[in-house]
Design a protein around this motif. Structure first.
Motif, PDB file in Angstrom:
ATOM      1  N   LEU A  66     -63.236 -67.329  29.415  1.00  0.00           N
ATOM      2  CA  LEU A  66     -63.182 -68.139  28.204  1.00  0.00           C
ATOM      3  C   LEU A  66     -61.926 -69.007  28.084  1.00  0.00           C
ATOM      4  O   LEU A  66     -62.030 -70.171  27.706  1.00  0.00           O
ATOM      5  N   PRO A  67     -60.746 -68.501  28.409  1.00  0.00           N
ATOM      6  CA  PRO A  67     -59.558 -69.359  28.266  1.00  0.00           C
ATOM      7  C   PRO A  67     -59.643 -70.650  29.081  1.00  0.00           C
ATOM      8  O   PRO A  67     -59.185 -71.699  28.632  1.00  0.00           O
ATOM      9  N   GLY A  68     -60.237 -70.612  30.243  1.00  0.00           N
ATOM     10  CA  GLY A  68     -60.395 -71.815  31.053  1.00  0.00           C
ATOM     11  C   GLY A  68     -61.483 -72.741  30.544  1.00  0.00           C
ATOM     12  O   GLY A  68     -61.479 -73.937  30.822  1.00  0.00           O
ATOM     13  N   PHE A  69     -62.409 -72.179  29.787  1.00  0.00           N
ATOM     14  CA  PHE A  69     -63.525 -72.962  29.246  1.00  0.00           C
ATOM     15  C   PHE A  69     -63.132 -73.693  27.976  1.00  0.00           C
ATOM     16  O   PHE A  69     -63.529 -74.832  27.750  1.00  0.00           O
ATOM     17  N   LEU A  70     -62.337 -73.034  27.139  1.00  0.00           N
ATOM     18  CA  LEU A  70     -61.924 -73.625  25.866  1.00  0.00           C
ATOM     19  C   LEU A  70     -60.737 -74.549  26.085  1.00  0.00           C
ATOM     20  O   LEU A  70     -59.792 -74.205  26.796  1.00  0.00           O
ATOM     21  N   THR A  71     -60.778 -75.711  25.461  1.00  0.00           N
ATOM     22  CA  THR A  71     -59.691 -76.675  25.625  1.00  0.00           C
ATOM     23  C   THR A  71     -58.906 -76.907  24.344  1.00  0.00           C
ATOM     24  O   THR A  71     -57.745 -77.279  24.401  1.00  0.00           O
ATOM     25  N   ARG A  72     -59.519 -76.687  23.197  1.00  0.00           N
ATOM     26  CA  ARG A  72     -58.861 -76.938  21.919  1.00  0.00           C
ATOM     27  C   ARG A  72     -58.241 -75.654  21.368  1.00  0.00           C
ATOM     28  O   ARG A  72     -58.849 -74.596  21.426  1.00  0.00           O
ATOM     29  N   ASP A  73     -57.032 -75.783  20.834  1.00  0.00           N
ATOM     30  CA  ASP A  73     -56.344 -74.620  20.255  1.00  0.00           C
ATOM     31  C   ASP A  73     -57.155 -74.005  19.121  1.00  0.00           C
ATOM     32  O   ASP A  73     -57.188 -72.782  18.967  1.00  0.00           O
ATOM     33  N   ALA A  74     -57.797 -74.834  18.317  1.00  0.00           N
ATOM     34  CA  ALA A  74     -58.601 -74.325  17.200  1.00  0.00           C
ATOM     35  C   ALA A  74     -59.767 -73.479  17.716  1.00  0.00           C
ATOM     36  O   ALA A  74     -60.124 -72.472  17.099  1.00  0.00           O
TER      37      ALA A  74
END
Length: 90
Positions: A66-74
């Motif tokens: 998941l951390p590599g998939f998500l790009t926005r801090d929100a």
């Protein structure tokens, strides 16, 4: 009543086609969103209520991918409860 010209009829058919295409696109987007929501609900359910082996497997997979998939801090903040180590209050 005057008969419509071929150009007018073609324009009308083209407008109908565009309307139907827009409806099809909207329906496909809605179906895709629904699938994502249901799949996410299943994963969260298994993590929270599943047996220990599948919950651990899913939690490990999510923490890895998941951390590599998500790009926005929100977006990342939405998953703090899963991604942050236990006891980390940051």
């Amino acid at each position: 009543m005057a008969r419509k010209s071929i150009e007018e009829r073609l324009a009308q058919l083209d407008a109908q086609r565009k309307t139907l295409q827009a409806r099809l696109t909207r329906d496909e987007r809605a179906r895709d969103t629904r699938r994502k929501v249901l799949l996410g609900a299943l994963v969260l359910h298994r993590i929270e209520d599943g047996n220990a082996a599948s919950a651990d497997y899913l939690r490990d997979f999510i923490k890895r991918e998941l951390p590599g998939f998500l790009t926005r801090d929100a977006d990342k903040a939405l998953f703090d409860d899963i991604l942050k180590p236990a006891g980390d209050s940051k």
